[in-house]
Write a protein that holds these residues in place. Structure first.
Motif, PDB file in Angstrom:
ATOM      1  N   GLY A  79       6.441  -2.657  10.457  1.00 17.03           N
ATOM      2  CA  GLY A  79       5.503  -1.351  10.522  1.00 17.03           C
ATOM      3  C   GLY A  79       6.698  -0.092  10.484  1.00 17.03           C
ATOM      4  N   ALA A  80       5.835   1.220  10.264  1.00 20.98           N
ATOM      5  CA  ALA A  80       6.713   2.330  10.231  1.00 20.98           C
ATOM      6  C   ALA A  80       7.691   2.630  10.910  1.00 20.98           C
ATOM      7  N   GLN A  81       7.714   2.427  12.273  1.00 21.47           N
ATOM      8  CA  GLN A  81       8.688   2.624  13.351  1.00 21.47           C
ATOM      9  C   GLN A  81       9.803   1.492  13.447  1.00 21.47           C
ATOM     10  N   HIS A  82       9.688   0.712  12.273  1.00 23.41           N
ATOM     11  CA  HIS A  82      10.871  -0.240  12.420  1.00 23.41           C
ATOM     12  C   HIS A  82      11.284  -0.652  10.583  1.00 23.41           C
ATOM     13  N   ASP A 112       9.561  -3.733   5.311  1.00 26.16           N
ATOM     14  CA  ASP A 112       9.155  -5.087   4.143  1.00 26.16           C
ATOM     15  C   ASP A 112      10.686  -5.398   3.378  1.00 26.16           C
ATOM     16  N   LYS A 158       7.246  -9.416   5.347  1.00 22.54           N
ATOM     17  CA  LYS A 158       6.612  -8.250   5.724  1.00 22.54           C
ATOM     18  C   LYS A 158       7.191  -7.749   7.087  1.00 22.54           C
ATOM     19  N   ASN A 209       8.310   0.517   5.890  1.00 19.72           N
ATOM     20  CA  ASN A 209       7.701  -0.374   6.806  1.00 19.72           C
ATOM     21  C   ASN A 209       8.539  -1.349   7.167  1.00 19.72           C
TER      22      ASN A 209
END
Length: 311
Positions: free
Chosen positions: A85-88, A66, A82, A64
């Motif tokens: 997300g999953a695409q990044h 992080d 943070k 994700n």
């Protein structure tokens, strides 16, 4: 009185020497207690590692994006930034002297910068890359590889290290772009005049020396050595450490100053390696995250970091 004064001086000197010895012993003991293996969060999916001027390692998450920071003295740490997300995802990363992290965004086609102190994502550069993989810092730029396109991305740095504009540098010369994953790790040559880039295709896998002004690539002479699964690179002086992830090893080369030739001098293996990807150094140790690419990742998959002695 003279004898008394001399005795006091002797006692003071002895106490001072004893104190210095005690401090040296304490520092050595702390060094000896530094863990040689420590966990990362379950499900983290690590890939990159960077270590700055203090004994803290930073890791990027493929899951994700992080960023996790761990103390090398204790092995303990936490998420400091943070992701998006999953695409990044965050693949390779490096920390600058000003505490700024430079992140390669993998399939997102992004370059990102993060303030390591606050964890704030400062800027996202959408470069249209297909897989932005790894990054290295030079005095005037951050350089990123793209694993599926024959090009590098140059993020210019200002006088105080602040990011400026991004330009694309096409790769040419000896560069051989395969139909699949090609470019991976990146470093500087010992003389600082060129870049070294892993090419997993050319000659069965090896290194290319890239002119940063033109993108012209020349194959580095590694003798009979190959890097078919070459990943992260680390240059210390003229010693180049090249992680070969699937083989669970680090190949070590002695380079000439210009980086046109390398001689294999050692191979580091360890039974704790579980497909390590990248490497960073602190003191006399090398630290590598185990990516465990041979395991289907789940939120409960365990990941860790291992340390081995550097040459």
């Amino acid at each position: 009185m003279h004898r008394s004064f001399a005795r006091r001086r002797l006692l003071t000197a002895t106490a001072a020497l004893g104190g210095a010895a005690l401090l040296g012993s304490t520092a050595h003991a702390a060094e000896q207690r530094r863990p040689t293996q420590f966990p990362l969060p379950d499900g983290f999916q690590p890939e990159g590692i960077t270590i700055g001027a203090a004994p803290f390692a930073y890791f990027g998450s493929l899951a994700n994006g992080d960023i996790y920071r761990a103390s090398l003295n204790t092995g303990r740490g936490g998420i400091i930034s943070k992701g998006l997300g999953a695409q990044h995802p965050t693949v390779g990363l490096k920390i600058g002297r000003d505490g700024r992290l430079f992140l390669a965004g993998g399939v997102s086609g992004e370059l990102r910068t993060v303030d390591a102190r606050s964890g704030e994502i400062e800027k996202v550069y959408a470069v249209g890359g297909t897989f932005v993989n790894d990054v290295i810092l030079t005095p005037d730029a951050a350089w990123f590889t793209d694993s599926y396109q024959a090009r590098l991305y140059r993020l210019a740095l200002g006088r105080h290290g602040e990011p400026e504009a991004v330009t694309t540098v096409p790769l040419s010369g000896d560069w051989e772009q395969g139909p699949d994953f090609t470019a991976n790790g990146i470093e500087r040559t010992p003389d600082g005049r060129a870049l070294l880039v892993v090419n997993t295709v050319a000659g069965g896998g090896g290194l290319m020396r890239v002119d940063p002004r033109t993108g012209a690539a020349t194959a580095v002479d590694l003798g009979a050595s190959q890097l078919p699964n070459g990943d992260g690179l680390l240059l210390l002086g003229r010693t180049l450490y090249a992680v070969q992830q699937q083989q669970n090893l680090i190949d070590v080369f002695r380079l000439n100053a210009s980086g046109t030739k390398g001689t294999a001098i050692a191979r580091i293996t360890d039974p704790r390696f579980r497909i390590p990807t990248t490497v960073a150094a602190w003191d006399d140790r090398l630290y590598l995250p185990n990516a465990r690419f041979d395991t289907e990742p789940t939120p409960d998959t365990e990941y860790d970091v291992v340390a081995v002695d550097r040459l």
